[in-house]
Design a protein around this motif. Structure first.
Motif, mmCIF file in Angstrom:
data_model
loop_
_atom_site.group_PDB
_atom_site.id
_atom_site.type_symbol
_atom_site.label_atom_id
_atom_site.label_comp_id
_atom_site.label_asym_id
_atom_site.label_seq_id
_atom_site.Cartn_x
_atom_site.Cartn_y
_atom_site.Cartn_z
ATOM 1 N N ASP A 1 23.480 -10.143 -8.009
ATOM 2 C CA ASP A 1 23.163 -9.154 -6.980
ATOM 3 C C ASP A 1 21.658 -8.999 -6.857
ATOM 4 O O ASP A 1 20.942 -8.969 -7.840
ATOM 5 N N VAL A 2 21.218 -8.861 -5.617
ATOM 6 C CA VAL A 2 19.810 -8.595 -5.359
ATOM 7 C C VAL A 2 19.591 -7.087 -5.376
ATOM 8 O O VAL A 2 20.319 -6.331 -4.725
ATOM 9 N N GLN A 3 18.592 -6.676 -6.109
ATOM 10 C CA GLN A 3 18.251 -5.255 -6.163
ATOM 11 C C GLN A 3 16.745 -5.082 -6.172
ATOM 12 O O GLN A 3 16.014 -5.891 -6.741
ATOM 13 N N LEU A 4 16.309 -4.011 -5.532
ATOM 14 C CA LEU A 4 14.925 -3.576 -5.601
ATOM 15 C C LEU A 4 14.937 -2.152 -6.121
ATOM 16 O O LEU A 4 15.653 -1.305 -5.580
ATOM 17 N N GLN A 5 14.152 -1.909 -7.140
ATOM 18 C CA GLN A 5 14.111 -0.591 -7.758
ATOM 19 C C GLN A 5 12.716 -0.016 -7.602
ATOM 20 O O GLN A 5 11.772 -0.519 -8.208
ATOM 21 N N ALA A 6 12.606 1.018 -6.783
ATOM 22 C CA ALA A 6 11.323 1.696 -6.593
ATOM 23 C C ALA A 6 11.239 2.879 -7.534
ATOM 24 O O ALA A 6 12.215 3.604 -7.721
ATOM 25 N N SER A 7 10.068 3.079 -8.106
ATOM 26 C CA SER A 7 9.883 4.197 -9.025
ATOM 27 C C SER A 7 8.433 4.652 -9.009
ATOM 28 O O SER A 7 7.571 3.983 -8.429
ATOM 29 N N GLY A 8 8.182 5.793 -9.640
ATOM 30 C CA GLY A 8 6.818 6.281 -9.774
ATOM 31 C C GLY A 8 6.457 7.451 -8.883
ATOM 32 O O GLY A 8 5.346 7.969 -8.972
ATOM 33 N N GLY A 9 7.357 7.866 -8.022
ATOM 34 C CA GLY A 9 7.066 8.998 -7.155
ATOM 35 C C GLY A 9 6.987 10.294 -7.932
ATOM 36 O O GLY A 9 7.347 10.363 -9.104
ATOM 37 N N GLY A 10 6.479 11.309 -7.265
ATOM 38 C CA GLY A 10 6.359 12.603 -7.915
ATOM 39 C C GLY A 10 5.522 13.545 -7.100
ATOM 40 O O GLY A 10 5.209 13.283 -5.935
ATOM 41 N N LEU A 11 5.144 14.639 -7.727
ATOM 42 C CA LEU A 11 4.324 15.668 -7.086
ATOM 43 C C LEU A 11 2.877 15.500 -7.531
ATOM 44 O O LEU A 11 2.590 15.390 -8.724
ATOM 45 N N VAL A 12 1.977 15.484 -6.562
ATOM 46 C CA VAL A 12 0.558 15.322 -6.859
ATOM 47 C C VAL A 12 -0.236 16.227 -5.925
ATOM 48 O O VAL A 12 0.208 16.510 -4.803
ATOM 49 N N GLN A 13 -1.384 16.658 -6.369
ATOM 50 C CA GLN A 13 -2.227 17.505 -5.529
ATOM 51 C C GLN A 13 -3.059 16.669 -4.568
ATOM 52 O O GLN A 13 -3.283 15.466 -4.797
ATOM 53 N N THR A 14 -3.510 17.296 -3.520
ATOM 54 C CA THR A 14 -4.390 16.626 -2.559
ATOM 55 C C THR A 14 -5.587 16.030 -3.280
ATOM 56 O O THR A 14 -6.205 16.688 -4.116
ATOM 57 N N GLY A 15 -5.875 14.785 -2.943
ATOM 58 C CA GLY A 15 -6.982 14.078 -3.588
ATOM 59 C C GLY A 15 -6.585 13.312 -4.829
ATOM 60 O O GLY A 15 -7.381 12.550 -5.379
ATOM 61 N N GLY A 16 -5.351 13.485 -5.264
ATOM 62 C CA GLY A 16 -4.884 12.822 -6.463
ATOM 63 C C GLY A 16 -4.437 11.390 -6.228
ATOM 64 O O GLY A 16 -4.501 10.869 -5.104
ATOM 65 N N SER A 17 -4.003 10.762 -7.291
ATOM 66 C CA SER A 17 -3.577 9.361 -7.247
ATOM 67 C C SER A 17 -2.180 9.223 -7.825
ATOM 68 O O SER A 17 -1.730 10.056 -8.621
ATOM 69 N N LEU A 18 -1.533 8.152 -7.418
ATOM 70 C CA LEU A 18 -0.181 7.870 -7.889
ATOM 71 C C LEU A 18 0.045 6.371 -7.803
ATOM 72 O O LEU A 18 -0.486 5.720 -6.878
ATOM 73 N N ARG A 19 0.791 5.828 -8.738
ATOM 74 C CA ARG A 19 1.133 4.408 -8.678
ATOM 75 C C ARG A 19 2.645 4.253 -8.615
ATOM 76 O O ARG A 19 3.368 4.747 -9.493
ATOM 77 N N LEU A 20 3.077 3.572 -7.588
ATOM 78 C CA LEU A 20 4.498 3.264 -7.439
ATOM 79 C C LEU A 20 4.763 1.836 -7.890
ATOM 80 O O LEU A 20 3.897 0.966 -7.765
ATOM 81 N N SER A 21 5.957 1.610 -8.401
ATOM 82 C CA SER A 21 6.372 0.274 -8.818
ATOM 83 C C SER A 21 7.630 -0.129 -8.065
ATOM 84 O O SER A 21 8.463 0.719 -7.724
ATOM 85 N N CYS A 22 7.746 -1.407 -7.827
ATOM 86 C CA CYS A 22 8.939 -1.965 -7.199
ATOM 87 C C CYS A 22 9.333 -3.194 -8.003
ATOM 88 O O CYS A 22 8.621 -4.201 -7.977
ATOM 89 N N THR A 23 10.437 -3.092 -8.710
ATOM 90 C CA THR A 23 10.905 -4.199 -9.538
ATOM 91 C C THR A 23 12.139 -4.826 -8.907
ATOM 92 O O THR A 23 13.080 -4.126 -8.549
ATOM 93 N N ALA A 24 12.084 -6.139 -8.772
ATOM 94 C CA ALA A 24 13.168 -6.859 -8.110
ATOM 95 C C ALA A 24 13.999 -7.646 -9.107
ATOM 96 O O ALA A 24 13.497 -8.117 -10.127
ATOM 97 N N SER A 25 15.265 -7.784 -8.808
ATOM 98 C CA SER A 25 16.161 -8.635 -9.580
ATOM 99 C C SER A 25 17.063 -9.378 -8.606
ATOM 100 O O SER A 25 17.301 -8.924 -7.485
ATOM 101 N N GLY A 26 17.499 -10.548 -9.031
ATOM 102 C CA GLY A 26 18.381 -11.336 -8.185
ATOM 103 C C GLY A 26 17.681 -12.371 -7.340
ATOM 104 O O GLY A 26 18.335 -13.163 -6.666
ATOM 105 N N PHE A 27 16.375 -12.360 -7.327
ATOM 106 C CA PHE A 27 15.607 -13.403 -6.662
ATOM 107 C C PHE A 27 14.256 -13.515 -7.364
ATOM 108 O O PHE A 27 13.829 -12.618 -8.094
ATOM 109 N N THR A 28 13.588 -14.616 -7.113
ATOM 110 C CA THR A 28 12.346 -14.904 -7.813
ATOM 111 C C THR A 28 11.149 -14.677 -6.901
ATOM 112 O O THR A 28 11.160 -15.079 -5.736
ATOM 113 N N PHE A 29 10.122 -14.050 -7.448
ATOM 114 C CA PHE A 29 8.878 -13.901 -6.711
ATOM 115 C C PHE A 29 8.240 -15.271 -6.533
ATOM 116 O O PHE A 29 8.511 -16.204 -7.273
ATOM 117 N N GLY A 30 7.376 -15.330 -5.555
ATOM 118 C CA GLY A 30 6.679 -16.560 -5.226
ATOM 119 C C GLY A 30 7.015 -17.032 -3.820
ATOM 120 O O GLY A 30 6.289 -17.833 -3.247
#
Length: 125
Positions: A1-30
């Motif tokens: 099965d092909v899946q994409l899993q997004a994570s890293g969201g949350g609450l942040v104040q104006t001017g702040g930073s956040l990093r989101l991740s997207c991890t895939a399975s079921g297919f190969t990057f490239g």
């Protein structure tokens, strides 16, 4: 099965930073491009930024220029969205998606075949 899993969201104040991740399975990057989209309440889904996991080309939209960067770790089948200087207008559910289209940089949702479940980013003023 092909899946994409997004994570890293949350609450942040104006001017702040956040990093989101997207991890895939079921297919190969490239081969596919991975794009980030977002959808704010009452608004249409819009493209944010994308990267081709083969040649590393990156395309921005107006919503990401100057503040967001994207990178790909092909060994981990993971794409990262680094967001800086966040504003309340960036509040949305962020989705990652995979495209094998030659025009992936058009950011048309129909060009993206597989989608993650979304992760909520809330920027407080």
């Amino acid at each position: 099965d092909v899946q994409l899993q997004a994570s890293g969201g949350g609450l942040v104040q104006t001017g702040g930073s956040l990093r989101l991740s997207c991890t895939a399975s079921g297919f190969t990057f490239g081969n596919p491009a991975i794009g980030w989209f977002r959808q704010a309440p009452g608004k249409e889904r819009e493209g944010v930024i994308c990267i081709h996991t083969g040649d590393g080309l990156i395309y921005h939209t107006n919503s990401s220029k100057g503040r967001f960067t994207i990178s790909s770790d092909n060994a981990k089948n993971t794409v990262y969205l680094q967001m800086h200087n966040l504003e309340p207008e960036d509040t949305a559910v962020y989705y990652c998606a995979a495209s094998w289209s030659g025009r992936y940089y058009d950011f048309r949702p129909a060009q993206y075949i597989y989608w993650g479940q979304g992760t909520l980013v809330t920027v407080s003023s």
